[in-house]
Write a protein that holds these residues in place. Sequence first.
Motif, short mmCIF file in Angstrom:
data_model
loop_
_atom_site.label_atom_id
_atom_site.label_comp_id
_atom_site.label_asym_id
_atom_site.label_seq_id
_atom_site.Cartn_x
_atom_site.Cartn_y
_atom_site.Cartn_z
N GLY A 1 50.43 -30.16 -8.19
CA GLY A 1 49.08 -29.61 -8.15
C GLY A 1 49.01 -28.27 -8.83
N ALA A 2 47.88 -27.60 -8.61
CA ALA A 2 47.57 -26.28 -9.15
C ALA A 2 47.23 -26.31 -10.64
CB ALA A 2 48.67 -25.25 -8.88
N GLU A 3 47.34 -27.48 -11.25
CA GLU A 3 46.94 -27.65 -12.65
C GLU A 3 46.26 -29.01 -12.74
OE1 GLU A 3 50.59 -25.85 -15.36
OE2 GLU A 3 50.58 -27.94 -14.80
N PRO A 4 45.11 -29.11 -13.40
CA PRO A 4 44.57 -30.45 -13.59
C PRO A 4 45.55 -31.23 -14.48
CG PRO A 4 42.97 -28.75 -14.24
CD PRO A 4 44.29 -28.07 -14.02
N HIS A 5 45.77 -32.48 -14.15
CA HIS A 5 46.68 -33.28 -14.96
C HIS A 5 46.19 -34.72 -14.96
CE1 HIS A 5 48.08 -33.38 -10.79
NE2 HIS A 5 48.50 -34.60 -11.05
N SER A 6 46.66 -35.48 -15.92
CA SER A 6 46.16 -36.84 -16.07
C SER A 6 47.03 -37.83 -15.30
CB SER A 6 46.14 -37.22 -17.55
OG SER A 6 47.46 -37.15 -18.06
N GLU A 7 46.49 -39.02 -15.12
CA GLU A 7 47.24 -40.11 -14.49
C GLU A 7 48.51 -40.40 -15.30
OE1 GLU A 7 46.57 -41.66 -11.65
OE2 GLU A 7 48.26 -43.03 -11.89
N GLU A 8 48.40 -40.31 -16.64
CA GLU A 8 49.53 -40.59 -17.52
C GLU A 8 50.67 -39.59 -17.27
OE1 GLU A 8 46.36 -40.71 -18.29
OE2 GLU A 8 46.21 -42.82 -18.90
N THR A 9 50.30 -38.34 -17.02
CA THR A 9 51.32 -37.34 -16.74
C THR A 9 52.00 -37.63 -15.41
OG1 THR A 9 50.22 -35.63 -18.00
CG2 THR A 9 51.67 -34.87 -16.26
N ARG A 10 51.22 -38.03 -14.41
CA ARG A 10 51.81 -38.37 -13.13
C ARG A 10 52.80 -39.52 -13.27
NH1 ARG A 10 49.73 -39.97 -8.09
NH2 ARG A 10 47.85 -40.91 -8.94
N ARG A 11 52.41 -40.56 -14.01
CA ARG A 11 53.30 -41.72 -14.16
C ARG A 11 54.59 -41.30 -14.87
NH1 ARG A 11 51.80 -44.24 -10.15
NH2 ARG A 11 49.60 -44.82 -10.15
N ARG A 12 54.44 -40.41 -15.83
CA ARG A 12 55.60 -39.94 -16.57
C ARG A 12 56.55 -39.17 -15.65
NH1 ARG A 12 56.14 -37.83 -22.63
NH2 ARG A 12 54.97 -39.68 -23.15
N ILE A 13 55.98 -38.34 -14.79
CA ILE A 13 56.80 -37.57 -13.85
C ILE A 13 57.51 -38.53 -12.88
CG2 ILE A 13 56.70 -35.93 -11.91
CD1 ILE A 13 54.40 -34.52 -13.48
N GLU A 14 56.78 -39.50 -12.40
CA GLU A 14 57.39 -40.46 -11.46
C GLU A 14 58.54 -41.21 -12.13
OE1 GLU A 14 54.09 -42.91 -10.02
OE2 GLU A 14 54.01 -41.64 -8.22
N GLU A 15 58.33 -41.56 -13.40
CA GLU A 15 59.33 -42.29 -14.15
C GLU A 15 60.58 -41.41 -14.38
OE1 GLU A 15 61.42 -44.91 -16.32
OE2 GLU A 15 59.69 -45.34 -15.02
N LEU A 16 60.35 -40.15 -14.72
CA LEU A 16 61.48 -39.25 -15.00
C LEU A 16 62.36 -39.03 -13.77
CD1 LEU A 16 59.68 -36.49 -17.11
CD2 LEU A 16 61.67 -37.80 -17.86
#
Lengths: 142, 432
Positions: B210-225
């Motif tokens: 949080g604390a920064e707006p981010h996209s669904e694509e970024t979330r998926r990338r973080i989960e994947e990493l």
Amino acid sequence: MAHQVSVFAENKPGRIEKITRVLAQEEINIRAITISSANGFGVIKILVDKPQKAYDALRAQGIPTYLQEVIAVVMEDKPGSLHRIAQVLTENGVNIEDAYGFVVKSGEKAVLVIQVENQPRAQSVLERNGFELLSDEAIYQS
Amino acid sequence: MYWEKAIETMSREELKKLQEERLRQTILRAAKTPFYRKRFAQLKLDPEKLRTVKDLQYIPFTTKEDLRQGFPFDFLAVPLEEVVRLHSSSGTTGTPTVIYHTAQDLERWANQVARCLYMVGMRKTDIFQNMMSYGLFTGGLGMHYGAEKLGAMTIPIGAGNSKRQIWFLQFFKTTAVHILPSYALLLAQLIKSEGLDPKKDLNLRIMLIGAEPHSEETRRRIEELYGAKAYNSYGLSEMNGPGVAFECPYQNGMHLWEDYYIMEVVNPETGEPCQEGEVGELVLTTIYRDATPILRYRTRDLTAFIDEPCPCGRLHRRITRIQGRSDDMFIFRGVNIFPIQIEKVLMNIPEVGNNYRIILEREDYRDVMRIEVEIKSELFFGDLQKLERLRERIQAELRSEILATPEVVLVEPGTLPTQEGKAQRVFDQRKM
């Protein structure tokens, strides 16, 4: 079979300096180098004596690097040599994607490096027609 | 499954009753502050008569500018000796804004955060590393006390110092982190450069981003990493901080805790209420905070609300992920663009690395947008044509998203500036 190291580089000052510095530190000898570029970036292709070592050293620096097989054909340094190779490849329907050459001994011996789609086939065509193909070590020793 | 089942699954009618009761108390409390006393007097509003959620509309919005002008004590509703802490915005753009908390306010806030953490599956057995900065910023302390309330072992490591972060992650087998999404992307690269695989060599299972707006694509990338679940966390210091709204395990919108706030979504230009699903500016009223009551605060965050009940069983309504801040938007050749639209496109292209920046320049009286994109080393195959095709593809996909044509420049990984704090992505160098 010879190997070529390809490096992604932005089109800005200091890129070649950085790449060659890494290679110099690893005591890697460069036999040939070509640069092709498009919109703000380019690919540098390098033929060296120790390709695997060069690849590892560049990758360790975070530089996008790719190691691939290429064909290095020995030719005589005289008019018509390159044509002879091209002729053989054409007759056998082999399309050259990229090529560059360098002279080993003026007036005697030169090497043509080619990248083709179907590497093993091009190799056997050339060998069948009596051309000498070089390995990594031979490129440097020749 | 629930931290406070009775409240989290409360029916809409009961919740409304609770809201109105708390709203009445809040309005009376606000009437004691210099700011609202004056405002009510100017509008000839009798605070005793404002009783329902509907009556809220008679009260004008409170803006960030109001909070600034009210610095330092105009929004304080309790004697100063009742206050045990203050938080403040950075103040880099002028007078800071200050929010005061009583001991009970902090207790409620910790409970609100614990509710969020429990919801995403954190338990007292978790090892929680809080990578947000501690201090005036609410992200650090806010999440800290929530995690302690939950009972998790909390490592108050704070932001930055990546080497130390990695050491703690490894040594204490950290299972949950609170992290900026941009920093999560950067840290993964740093972990890899130490020869570790964030997926295999760490024990992370929950990431609060949080604390920064981010996209669904970024979330998926973080989960994947990281091979972990990443949950979107929303908060702002004016409304306490983290814990205002949070994703549940369904990861489909964030539950906004309606026993703590009254939520509105309005058209940012007209102030008129938006329909369900229509994107507008989130407006919040605190109803469970004593020291600093704020009525109808314009958050400048753009979102839409979701009325539809969530399969998790919680009846607090959800908001969609923040689509940007009304002040993040930039105008390029007459087109309104939010940076998050660009992020969404880039993070969806596998060859694109984790860092990029957007540069706006003016060349010969014409605006130029240059997007520098790091490529991924492992997807480089020595082929110039492939790279050029990739560049063209990125450009085309951006064009169809933002309806303007940027220049796309591919750059080497690790060459764009990185920040351990909130990432700056847009560099507007146009001279007006």
